[in-house]
Design a protein around this motif. Structure first.
Motif, PDB file in Angstrom:
ATOM      1  N   HIS A   8      44.576  26.152  29.101  1.00  0.00           N
ATOM      2  CA  HIS A   8      43.399  25.586  29.762  1.00  0.00           C
ATOM      3  C   HIS A   8      42.342  25.175  28.750  1.00  0.00           C
ATOM      4  O   HIS A   8      41.529  24.305  29.016  1.00  0.00           O
ATOM      5  CB  HIS A   8      42.810  26.575  30.769  1.00  0.00           C
ATOM      6  N   ALA A   9      42.375  25.791  27.570  1.00  0.00           N
ATOM      7  CA  ALA A   9      41.378  25.454  26.553  1.00  0.00           C
ATOM      8  C   ALA A   9      41.801  24.240  25.738  1.00  0.00           C
ATOM      9  O   ALA A   9      40.967  23.490  25.248  1.00  0.00           O
ATOM     10  CB  ALA A   9      41.144  26.645  25.627  1.00  0.00           C
ATOM     11  N   PRO A  60      43.266  33.808  32.098  1.00  0.00           N
ATOM     12  CA  PRO A  60      42.826  33.529  33.458  1.00  0.00           C
ATOM     13  C   PRO A  60      43.651  34.247  34.526  1.00  0.00           C
ATOM     14  O   PRO A  60      43.113  34.686  35.544  1.00  0.00           O
ATOM     15  CB  PRO A  60      42.963  32.009  33.577  1.00  0.00           C
ATOM     16  N   GLU A  61      44.942  34.365  34.263  1.00  0.00           N
ATOM     17  CA  GLU A  61      45.817  34.983  35.250  1.00  0.00           C
ATOM     18  C   GLU A  61      45.733  36.511  35.239  1.00  0.00           C
ATOM     19  O   GLU A  61      46.265  37.175  36.126  1.00  0.00           O
ATOM     20  CB  GLU A  61      47.275  34.549  35.000  1.00  0.00           C
ATOM     21  N   ASP A  62      45.052  37.069  34.255  1.00  0.00           N
ATOM     22  CA  ASP A  62      44.942  38.524  34.120  1.00  0.00           C
ATOM     23  C   ASP A  62      43.530  38.879  33.648  1.00  0.00           C
ATOM     24  O   ASP A  62      43.321  39.213  32.485  1.00  0.00           O
ATOM     25  CB  ASP A  62      45.989  39.039  33.123  1.00  0.00           C
ATOM     26  N   PRO A  63      42.539  38.825  34.557  1.00  0.00           N
ATOM     27  CA  PRO A  63      41.144  39.029  34.151  1.00  0.00           C
ATOM     28  C   PRO A  63      40.862  40.402  33.552  1.00  0.00           C
ATOM     29  O   PRO A  63      39.844  40.579  32.878  1.00  0.00           O
ATOM     30  CB  PRO A  63      40.360  38.841  35.461  1.00  0.00           C
ATOM     31  N   GLU A  64      41.741  41.377  33.774  1.00  0.00           N
ATOM     32  CA  GLU A  64      41.529  42.719  33.241  1.00  0.00           C
ATOM     33  C   GLU A  64      42.401  43.010  32.026  1.00  0.00           C
ATOM     34  O   GLU A  64      42.550  44.169  31.619  1.00  0.00           O
ATOM     35  CB  GLU A  64      41.765  43.760  34.344  1.00  0.00           C
ATOM     36  N   TRP A  65      42.982  41.977  31.431  1.00  0.00           N
ATOM     37  CA  TRP A  65      43.769  42.131  30.199  1.00  0.00           C
ATOM     38  C   TRP A  65      42.965  42.925  29.173  1.00  0.00           C
ATOM     39  O   TRP A  65      41.811  42.614  28.888  1.00  0.00           O
ATOM     40  CB  TRP A  65      44.108  40.743  29.663  1.00  0.00           C
ATOM     41  N   ALA A  89      37.247  28.020  34.394  1.00  0.00           N
ATOM     42  CA  ALA A  89      38.213  28.713  33.535  1.00  0.00           C
ATOM     43  C   ALA A  89      39.503  29.073  34.259  1.00  0.00           C
ATOM     44  O   ALA A  89      40.457  29.530  33.628  1.00  0.00           O
ATOM     45  CB  ALA A  89      37.572  29.984  32.977  1.00  0.00           C
ATOM     46  N   GLY A  90      39.536  28.911  35.571  1.00  0.00           N
ATOM     47  CA  GLY A  90      40.738  29.244  36.323  1.00  0.00           C
ATOM     48  C   GLY A  90      40.837  30.700  36.716  1.00  0.00           C
ATOM     49  O   GLY A  90      41.896  31.155  37.154  1.00  0.00           O
ATOM     50  N   ILE A  91      39.754  31.440  36.592  1.00  0.00           N
ATOM     51  CA  ILE A  91      39.749  32.854  36.973  1.00  0.00           C
ATOM     52  C   ILE A  91      39.427  33.004  38.456  1.00  0.00           C
ATOM     53  O   ILE A  91      39.987  33.865  39.143  1.00  0.00           O
ATOM     54  CB  ILE A  91      38.750  33.637  36.102  1.00  0.00           C
ATOM     55  N   LEU A  92      38.533  32.183  38.965  1.00  0.00           N
ATOM     56  CA  LEU A  92      38.235  32.124  40.398  1.00  0.00           C
ATOM     57  C   LEU A  92      38.770  30.810  40.955  1.00  0.00           C
ATOM     58  O   LEU A  92      38.645  29.767  40.308  1.00  0.00           O
ATOM     59  CB  LEU A  92      36.724  32.176  40.629  1.00  0.00           C
ATOM     60  N   GLY A 118      36.586  38.811  36.797  1.00  0.00           N
ATOM     61  CA  GLY A 118      35.891  38.246  35.647  1.00  0.00           C
ATOM     62  C   GLY A 118      34.443  38.663  35.525  1.00  0.00           C
ATOM     63  O   GLY A 118      33.807  38.389  34.500  1.00  0.00           O
ATOM     64  N   MET A 119      33.905  39.332  36.541  1.00  0.00           N
ATOM     65  CA  MET A 119      32.532  39.833  36.490  1.00  0.00           C
ATOM     66  C   MET A 119      32.600  41.270  35.973  1.00  0.00           C
ATOM     67  O   MET A 119      33.024  42.172  36.681  1.00  0.00           O
ATOM     68  CB  MET A 119      31.893  39.783  37.874  1.00  0.00           C
ATOM     69  N   GLU A 120      32.199  41.472  34.719  1.00  0.00           N
ATOM     70  CA  GLU A 120      32.413  42.763  34.054  1.00  0.00           C
ATOM     71  C   GLU A 120      31.448  43.856  34.530  1.00  0.00           C
ATOM     72  O   GLU A 120      31.818  45.029  34.550  1.00  0.00           O
ATOM     73  CB  GLU A 120      32.277  42.596  32.539  1.00  0.00           C
ATOM     74  N   ILE A 121      30.215  43.492  34.854  1.00  0.00           N
ATOM     75  CA  ILE A 121      29.232  44.494  35.271  1.00  0.00           C
ATOM     76  C   ILE A 121      28.442  43.966  36.463  1.00  0.00           C
ATOM     77  O   ILE A 121      28.398  42.768  36.713  1.00  0.00           O
ATOM     78  CB  ILE A 121      28.244  44.878  34.144  1.00  0.00           C
TER      79      ILE A 121
END
Length: 284
Positions: A8-9, A60-65, A89-92, A118-121
């Protein structure tokens, strides 16, 4: 896999187009509710584009990698901007755009980690993000994880004592895996930030606290990308800060030109007008 290796980048999409897409998506979300912190979203779009499509490592396919760089949104009310970046980014999925701010949506109006990939906090209690980032960066160090932690905060948070306590802690622990991104748009709820509690000389202040600091035009994409590169490549065992001077409502001239306040009011008939004006400046 590096940021420059991800499909994607490496697609033939310029950073300028990424930033434009983020602005457009944020405006479309704002139109859903007829409100939102769109001034901040338009202003910070260049920084988000450079972060997600130039600097950050993620899947993107693994936001918690576990190997991902962590991007923390200390300023929870900027969520509309981050959602737009996460869609780009393809995360949402973009299909969820029309659910923004609705009951049971994964995109509440203020960012919440428990809802959104993708929202960490959960941000919004201003002045807390950097402290959380320090803890994350220290934890990654102890696990020997080479990932970076990026914390996006507002200029209003510079008036919070907790921000400077966290800054001291980061320097003490030599957290060279921590990058603090400061959006300096000179606006907070009660008026211009510099009139509420002036933090200048800001670059020198961060340096005095033991940080490596840069200050750039946050709406100059090449300068933003270069600053992110320099922060990541620096070899000093110290945390890094970048102050981005941004313009509220950037990209929509009729909004840029009106009296700017913390919450920019957009009338019901102006959302479509703003999208049309933005369309006129679409980059390749």
């Amino acid at each position: 896999m590096t940021a420059h290796d991800r499909p994607h980048a490496t697609a033939n999409v310029s950073l300028a187009r990424r930033a434009w897409n983020i602005r457009r998506t944020a405006l479309r979300m704002g139109a859903v509710q007829g409100q939102g912190y769109i001034g901040q979203a338009l202003g910070i779009a260049d920084v988000l584009a450079a972060a997600y499509f130039h600097a950050l490592e993620y899947r993107p396919e693994d936001p918690e990698w576990e190997g991902r760089d962590r991007f923390l949104l200390s300023i929870g009310h900027y969520a509309i901007a981050l959602y737009a970046a996460l869609m780009e980014a393809g995360i949402l999925p973009e299909e969820e755009l029309d659910t923004y701010g609705m009951d049971d949506s994964r995109m509440p109006m203020s960012g919440m980690a428990s809802y959104t990939p993708g929202m960490e906090i959960t941000g919004g209690s201003l002045g807390h993000g950097l402290g959380v980032a320090v803890g994350m960066a220290l934890g990654l160090k102890r696990k020997k994880n080479p990932a970076f932690v990026y914390n996006l905060m507002s200029d209003g948070e510079l008036g919070e004592g907790s921000t400077w306590e966290a800054a001291m802690g980061a320097a003490h622990h030599r957290l060279d895996n921590l990058v603090c991104l400061i959006d300096f748009n000179n606006q907070q709820a009660d008026g211009p930030s510099t009139e509420m509690l002036c933090a200048e000389p800001l670059k020198e202040k961060w340096e005095a606290f033991g940080w490596r600091c840069q200050r750039v035009d946050g709406n100059d994409l090449p300068a933003v990308a270069a600053a992110l590169d320099a922060a990541r490549a620096a070899t000093e065992p110290k945390p890094r800060a970048i102050i981005f001077d941004t313009r509220m409502c950037k990209g929509v001239p009729f909004l840029e030109d009106r009296e700017i306040m913390h919450f920019v009011r957009v009338e019901a008939d102006e959302w479509a007008k703003a999208l049309a004006v933005l369309e006129e400046g679409r980059p390749e």
